[in-house]
Structures are given as C-alpha cells and as structure tokens.
Design an enzyme around this catalytic site. Structure first.
Site, PDB file in Angstrom:
ATOM      1  N   HIS A   1      50.398  46.252   9.960  1.00  0.00           N
ATOM      2  CA  HIS A   1      50.520  45.095   9.065  1.00  0.00           C
ATOM      3  C   HIS A   1      49.901  43.843   9.684  1.00  0.00           C
ATOM      4  O   HIS A   1      49.677  43.761  10.891  1.00  0.00           O
ATOM      5  CB  HIS A   1      51.991  44.824   8.740  1.00  0.00           C
ATOM      6  CG  HIS A   1      52.813  44.500   9.951  1.00  0.00           C
ATOM      7  ND1 HIS A   1      52.792  43.267  10.569  1.00  0.00           N
ATOM      8  CD2 HIS A   1      53.663  45.258  10.677  1.00  0.00           C
ATOM      9  CE1 HIS A   1      53.599  43.277  11.601  1.00  0.00           C
ATOM     10  NE2 HIS A   1      54.143  44.470  11.701  1.00  0.00           N
TER      11      HIS A   1
ATOM     12  N   GLU B   1      59.453  50.530  10.347  1.00  0.00           N
ATOM     13  CA  GLU B   1      59.519  50.287  11.787  1.00  0.00           C
ATOM     14  C   GLU B   1      60.832  50.814  12.354  1.00  0.00           C
ATOM     15  O   GLU B   1      61.838  50.939  11.649  1.00  0.00           O
ATOM     16  CB  GLU B   1      59.382  48.779  12.064  1.00  0.00           C
ATOM     17  CG  GLU B   1      59.381  48.388  13.544  1.00  0.00           C
ATOM     18  CD  GLU B   1      58.280  49.034  14.363  1.00  0.00           C
ATOM     19  OE1 GLU B   1      58.338  50.265  14.591  1.00  0.00           O
ATOM     20  OE2 GLU B   1      57.370  48.294  14.805  1.00  0.00           O
TER      21      GLU B   1
END
Length: 198
Positions: A9, A82
């Site tokens: 990201h 994550e």
C-alpha cells in the site's frame, strides 16, 4: 501460468513517522495517494485480470486508485490483511526497541498461524484464478512473510525493507510459487537513497 504482483500500500502518516500499524486501520496520506496513482499508471503497461486487496483502508484505497486506470474486478480477501502486532501497534521503531528489546510483542498474532493464513490466501488465488494475472494489494508484513517463506529465509522478514507501493512478482510454476523479483520501485518518480531495488 498464474502470475501475482504483490503491491504494498501507499504511505500513511504512521509510515512516515516510523510507527508500526498492523491491524490499526490508518488511511493513506497525500504522498501515499500520489504513490498509488503512479503505481496505477505504471501497471497499465501490462494486462491484469483482477485486483485482490486487503480490506484495511490503506490497502483498499491503494487498490481503488490503481483500479481507476485498470478497471478490472476488485475483490477483498481478509487473508491478506496485515499481521496484528499486539501491544506494539502505534509505537515507533525506537519505542519498540526500548519497550520490547526481545522483539516479542504481547498479544500479537501467532507467526505460524499468520503464515498459514497467507498460504491459504495463495491457495485460494490459484484455485479461483489459474493462469490469470493478479494484483494483490497488501502490507509490508504480509509481503515480507511471503517472501521469507518462498525463499527459505533468504529474503523477507527481518532482512528486506519494503518500500511503499513496491512491487514483487510471483509465478506458480510446476506446483509451487516462485519469486521472480521483489521490492521493485521503478514507477516511483523520486529517487529514494539507500533503499534496495531488486
């Protein structure tokens, strides 16, 4: 042959401050939005069949921006969220080193279960998208764990500093995933000194 491009990201304020994010849902900052746009422009040079993204804001927004130019199906998969870093989330590198010198973070996600979660995600991709070209927008901890597992520890977690919106390519060949390259940042306009680009 199935091909995956793992995309980290774009930048968040916590990235810029050196804070560990984990499952804490921090949005992209202005620089992260610019990085995602450059990433999307770069990725138009090849054909992609689908984008799979972590549902966390920073990954989903990066995927949405990339898809403004690609316009392909976009799917959220929680397997690529994550890792949860427990009590260390929100701490800077220095704060973590002082508070947890052994690098054991209370209440963090178990490493073995984390790797199993990621392996399940790869299995799902291979089952649902054989011989397709897939973008997976995810997180530094996720990508590093995959690189570590697929390289038998030569690269990845503890060895590789992944940059925001870096790209790492995998192919599924003869029954296993193979790393083609990692931490590619050719699409970023600014030069980042001291960072690996392989």
């Amino acid at each position: 042959m199935t091909t995956i491009c793992l995309v980290r990201h774009g930048e968040t304020n916590w990235n810029a401050q050196g804070k560990i994010q984990g499952k804490t849902d921090i949005p992209l900052n202005a620089e992260g939005i610019k990085q995602a746009k450059r990433c999307g422009q770069y990725l138009t040079n090849a054909k992609w069949d689908v984008i799979i993204t972590s549902p966390l804001k920073r990954a989903r927004k990066t995927a949405d921006i990339i898809n403004e130019t690609l316009r392909v199906p976009l799917v959220e998969m929680s397997e690529f969220e994550e890792k949860h870093f427990g009590d260390a989330e929100g701490m800077t590198y220095e704060e973590r080193a002082q508070t947890f010198p052994e690098r054991y973070y209370p209440n963090q996600e178990n490493d073995t279960l984390f790797v199993k979660r990621l392996a399940k995600g790869l299995e799902t991709i291979q089952r649902h998208y054989p011989n397709k070209r897939i973008l997976v927008v995810s997180h530094g901890g996720v990508i590093n764990a995959l690189l570590r597992a697929l390289s038998n520890g030569e690269i990845g977690s503890g060895k590789t500093r992944l940059l925001n919106t870096c790209m790492s390519h995998l192919t599924f060949d003869q029954g296993k995933w193979v790393i083609q390259n990692y931490n590619q940042v050719n699409h970023l306009e600014k030069v980042i000194s001291g960072s690996p680009c392989r």
